[in-house]
Design a protein around this motif. Structure first.
Motif, PDB file in Angstrom:
ATOM      1  N   ARG A  97       3.858  -0.812   2.772  1.00  0.00           N
ATOM      2  CA  ARG A  97       2.453  -0.415   2.988  1.00  0.00           C
ATOM      3  C   ARG A  97       1.994  -0.569   4.428  1.00  0.00           C
ATOM      4  NH1 ARG A  97      -1.565  -2.335  -1.673  1.00  0.00           N
ATOM      5  NH2 ARG A  97      -0.607  -1.202  -3.375  1.00  0.00           N
ATOM      6  N   ASN A 152      -4.262  -9.976  -3.999  1.00  0.00           N
ATOM      7  CA  ASN A 152      -4.263  -8.519  -3.842  1.00  0.00           C
ATOM      8  C   ASN A 152      -5.412  -7.951  -4.673  1.00  0.00           C
ATOM      9  OD1 ASN A 152      -3.277  -8.769  -6.427  1.00  0.00           O
ATOM     10  ND2 ASN A 152      -1.262  -7.954  -5.989  1.00  0.00           N
ATOM     11  N   ASN A 153      -5.604  -6.658  -4.619  1.00  0.00           N
ATOM     12  CA  ASN A 153      -6.747  -6.087  -5.319  1.00  0.00           C
ATOM     13  C   ASN A 153      -6.592  -6.182  -6.835  1.00  0.00           C
ATOM     14  OD1 ASN A 153      -9.218  -4.819  -5.644  1.00  0.00           O
ATOM     15  ND2 ASN A 153      -8.328  -2.772  -5.550  1.00  0.00           N
ATOM     16  N   ALA A 154      -5.364  -6.105  -7.324  1.00  0.00           N
ATOM     17  CA  ALA A 154      -5.144  -6.266  -8.763  1.00  0.00           C
ATOM     18  C   ALA A 154      -5.661  -7.640  -9.199  1.00  0.00           C
ATOM     19  CB  ALA A 154      -3.658  -6.113  -9.093  1.00  0.00           C
ATOM     20  N   ILE A 180      -2.177   2.742 -11.540  1.00  0.00           N
ATOM     21  CA  ILE A 180      -1.884   2.821 -10.112  1.00  0.00           C
ATOM     22  C   ILE A 180      -0.384   2.860  -9.859  1.00  0.00           C
ATOM     23  CG2 ILE A 180      -2.101   1.526  -7.922  1.00  0.00           C
ATOM     24  CD1 ILE A 180      -4.662   2.770  -8.830  1.00  0.00           C
ATOM     25  N   HIS A 226     -12.316   3.566  -8.623  1.00  0.00           N
ATOM     26  CA  HIS A 226     -11.943   4.698  -7.777  1.00  0.00           C
ATOM     27  C   HIS A 226     -10.676   5.330  -8.349  1.00  0.00           C
ATOM     28  CE1 HIS A 226     -10.766   7.038  -4.316  1.00  0.00           C
ATOM     29  NE2 HIS A 226     -11.916   6.759  -3.744  1.00  0.00           N
ATOM     30  N   SER A 228      -8.029   6.469  -7.427  1.00  0.00           N
ATOM     31  CA  SER A 228      -7.281   6.497  -6.169  1.00  0.00           C
ATOM     32  C   SER A 228      -6.258   7.607  -6.046  1.00  0.00           C
ATOM     33  CB  SER A 228      -6.554   5.179  -5.989  1.00  0.00           C
ATOM     34  OG  SER A 228      -7.467   4.135  -5.996  1.00  0.00           O
ATOM     35  N   ASP A 258     -14.378  -0.993  -8.274  1.00  0.00           N
ATOM     36  CA  ASP A 258     -13.052  -1.201  -7.684  1.00  0.00           C
ATOM     37  C   ASP A 258     -12.800   0.008  -6.800  1.00  0.00           C
ATOM     38  OD1 ASP A 258     -10.395  -1.362  -7.042  1.00  0.00           O
ATOM     39  OD2 ASP A 258      -9.645  -1.170  -9.100  1.00  0.00           O
ATOM     40  N   GLY A 260     -10.381   0.473  -4.708  1.00  0.00           N
ATOM     41  CA  GLY A 260      -8.969   0.774  -4.421  1.00  0.00           C
ATOM     42  C   GLY A 260      -8.681   0.535  -2.961  1.00  0.00           C
ATOM     43  N   SER A 292      -8.353  -3.304  -1.426  1.00  0.00           N
ATOM     44  CA  SER A 292      -7.108  -3.891  -0.918  1.00  0.00           C
ATOM     45  C   SER A 292      -7.197  -4.198   0.571  1.00  0.00           C
ATOM     46  CB  SER A 292      -5.942  -2.918  -1.113  1.00  0.00           C
ATOM     47  OG  SER A 292      -5.644  -2.754  -2.463  1.00  0.00           O
ATOM     48  N   LYS A 295      -4.314  -1.369   2.351  1.00  0.00           N
ATOM     49  CA  LYS A 295      -4.334   0.095   2.237  1.00  0.00           C
ATOM     50  C   LYS A 295      -5.043   0.626   3.486  1.00  0.00           C
ATOM     51  CE  LYS A 295      -3.806   0.413  -2.772  1.00  0.00           C
ATOM     52  NZ  LYS A 295      -4.485   0.793  -4.036  1.00  0.00           N
TER      53      LYS A 295
HETATM   54  C1  LIG Z   1      -4.260   0.145  -5.233  1.00  0.00           C
HETATM   55  C2  LIG Z   1      -5.314  -0.100  -6.235  1.00  0.00           C
HETATM   56  C3  LIG Z   1      -5.367  -1.309  -6.928  1.00  0.00           C
HETATM   57  C4  LIG Z   1      -4.346  -2.385  -6.721  1.00  0.00           C
HETATM   58  O1  LIG Z   1      -4.477  -2.929  -5.446  1.00  0.00           O
HETATM   59  P1  LIG Z   1      -3.318  -3.910  -4.879  1.00  0.00           P
HETATM   60  O2  LIG Z   1      -3.905  -4.398  -3.592  1.00  0.00           O
HETATM   61  O3  LIG Z   1      -2.116  -3.075  -4.715  1.00  0.00           O
HETATM   62  O4  LIG Z   1      -3.145  -4.983  -5.879  1.00  0.00           O
HETATM   63  C5  LIG Z   1      -6.383  -1.497  -7.842  1.00  0.00           C
HETATM   64  N1  LIG Z   1      -7.297  -0.541  -8.071  1.00  0.00           N
HETATM   65  C6  LIG Z   1      -7.278   0.644  -7.419  1.00  0.00           C
HETATM   66  C7  LIG Z   1      -8.321   1.663  -7.731  1.00  0.00           C
HETATM   67  C8  LIG Z   1      -6.285   0.908  -6.472  1.00  0.00           C
HETATM   68  O5  LIG Z   1      -6.254   2.073  -5.829  1.00  0.00           O
END
Ligand SMILES: *Cc1c(COP(=O)(O)O)cnc(C)c1O
Length: 468
Positions: A97, A152-154, A180, A226, A228, A258, A260, A292, A295
């Motif tokens: 990434r 992380n975003n998850a 995702i 989102h 994504s 969220d 993303g 994130s 990203k």
């Molecule tokens: C990429 C993404 C995630 C996960 O994010 P990570 O940082 O990879 O854990 C969650 N929700 C959305 C909408 C995303 O695009």
């Protein structure tokens, strides 16, 4: 096993014999003895198979030694190592990434090799918070009252759902029940958090009244996600963050979004489609916004949560937060990344943004420079030339954007491209390109300026085996 096969197997050298010979080879310096032994056993096992199954004559000591040396030469001392991304996917999850900025690396290295004030308030000598190093920056950049950073975003989504909606209902549009990749699916995360998913609307259209009609005393959260990595096009309708906030306020239900990727910069001046920025989402009144770190933001892997203090402070107190917490390397790199945004240097300093916004002419000149560095004979043999093509943002961000790019195109069809692609991946450093219509394209949008000469050398080396 037949008697003749048993006799043939006895012709194989022993592990010790091979190890003694390999000890003399300079190429193996730095490779641990345990690893060499494992490689020797592997080579012998493969040879044993060949003898038994293909009735081959067993290879001698020299051949086996050469094979092991070749394996080591290709694989190197370490497993995780830099590769050249010639696939043209800027945020390539499989290739690590986002690249961090030199300043982020410098800050990370500084706190990695020395003790730091990670959790010490230097003024009072009392215990401090690791988040205090990035919170004020996040507040100023996004306009949010409070901020939190997790792994992380998850993890951010999981923490938010667990905190706000465990045992309660969360309302989500059917058009936003995304996967995702890498096992991240909104319905699954929801299940794990103990929240109950309440789907509303249709895949292509969801209206505000769908959310409104679904709210019950059990509703804990209105969630917007989102979409994504895909787009629903045609006859579609979705509810804006602002409308959802209006409904949430009226009915006393918090709203989460969220995002993303979550960008702090509106990239429209560089030809990208409109995406709401984090600041705009916060300004719309969304209570919790997550995105994130690695990203579009272009920082280290992290899940950033910003929003209203009353809500974010609940996330901070959840014991899960401790399990999902970020380390000092992440904090150091994230602080430096956010600093670049505040200093107004993000577009030049952050590699992800630089790669995304670089003019096509510059990418093309990089592709030409690769070509110029090849010997005329190699260039002719590869039928190499520079072509225009399209690259991708990647990372589930801006999936419909086709970034103009230039690539070194190799071959004009046939299996030649496949062979070269495999040899480039086996090289040092490995080069990962993309095959299009039986041609190998080395996309130069994601090849860094200092890698031009390295890529040309890797290409020349990959052609060598064929010369013989
Ligand atoms: C990429 C993404 C995630 C996960 O994010 P990570 O940082 O990879 O854990 C969650 N929700 C959305 C909408 C995303 O695009």
């Amino acid at each position: 096993m037949s008697a003749d096969r048993a006799t043939a197997l006895r012709g194989l050298p022993s592990v010790d014999q091979l190890l003694r010979r390999l000890a003399e080879r300079a190429e193996l310096h730095g490779i641990t003895r345990a690893r060499v032994t494992a490689l020797v056993r592997e080579a012998l096992e493969q040879e044993r198979k060949r003898v038994l199954e293909e009735h081959a004559v067993p290879a001698g000591v020299e051949t086996l030694v050469t094979r092991v040396v070749e394996r080591v030469r290709r694989a190197g001392v370490f497993s995780l190592r830099p590769v050249i991304n010639a696939q043209g996917v800027v945020l390539h999850t499989n290739l690590g990434r986002a690249l961090v900025s030199p300043l982020a690396l410098e800050r990370l290295a500084a706190v990695a090799v020395a003790y730091s004030n990670l959790e010490l308030d230097l003024a009072s000598k009392e215990r401090g918070s690791r988040y205090s190093h990035v919170e004020p920056l996040l507040q100023r950049l996004t306009g949010a009252e409070d901020a939190l950073v997790v792994n992380n975003n998850a993890a951010a989504v999981l923490l938010a759902l667990e905190t706000l909606a465990h045992g309660k209902e969360v309302i989500v549009s059917r058009g936003e029940l995304i996967e995702i990749g890498g096992e991240f699916r909104i319905p699954d995360i929801m299940l794990r958090s103990g929240a109950v998913l309440r789907e509303v609307g249709a895949t292509n259209r969801t209206h505000l009244r769908d959310y409104a009609d679904a709210i019950t005393p059990d509703t804990a959260l209105l969630l917007k996600v989102h979409t994504s990595n895909y787009r629903v096009v045609g006859f579609t309708a979705e509810v804006s963050s602002r409308e959802l906030v209006g409904l949430g306020r009226e009915r006393g239900v918090p709203v989460m979004e969220d995002l993303g990727s979550g960008s702090l910069i509106d990239l429209r001046p560089w030809g990208f489609p409109y995406e709401p920025t984090v600041q705009e989402t916060v300004a719309a009144g969304v209570d919790v916004v997550s995105f994130s770190g690695d990203k579009l933001l272009g920082g280290p892997q992290a899940g950033i949560v910003v929003g209203r203090r009353a809500v974010v402070s609940r996330l901070k107190k959840n014991p899960w937060n401790r399990a999902l917490r970020i380390d000092k390397f992440t904090i150091a790199a994230l602080e430096a990344t956010l600093y670049a945004y505040e200093a107004g240097t993000a577009l030049e300093a952050i590699p992800t943004l630089r790669l995304l916004t670089e003019p096509l002419a510059r990418v093309r000149s990089r592709a030409r420079a690769v070509l110029r560095r090849l010997a005329p004979a190699t260039r002719a043999r590869l039928k190499a030339r520079v072509v225009d093509d399209h690259a991708q943002v990647g990372g589930g961000a801006l999936p419909t954007v086709a970034l103009p790019t230039a690539a070194v195109a190799i071959g004009d069809g046939g299996t030649e491209a496949m062979g070269l692609d495999a040899r480039l991946r086996a090289g040092d450093p490995p080069v990962v390109g993309r095959i299009v219509d039986d041609r190998l394209l080395l996309d130069c949008r994601t090849v860094l300026p200092h890698q031009v000469a390295i890529l040309a050398r890797a290409l020349s080396a990959a052609v060598e085996p064929d010369r013989a």
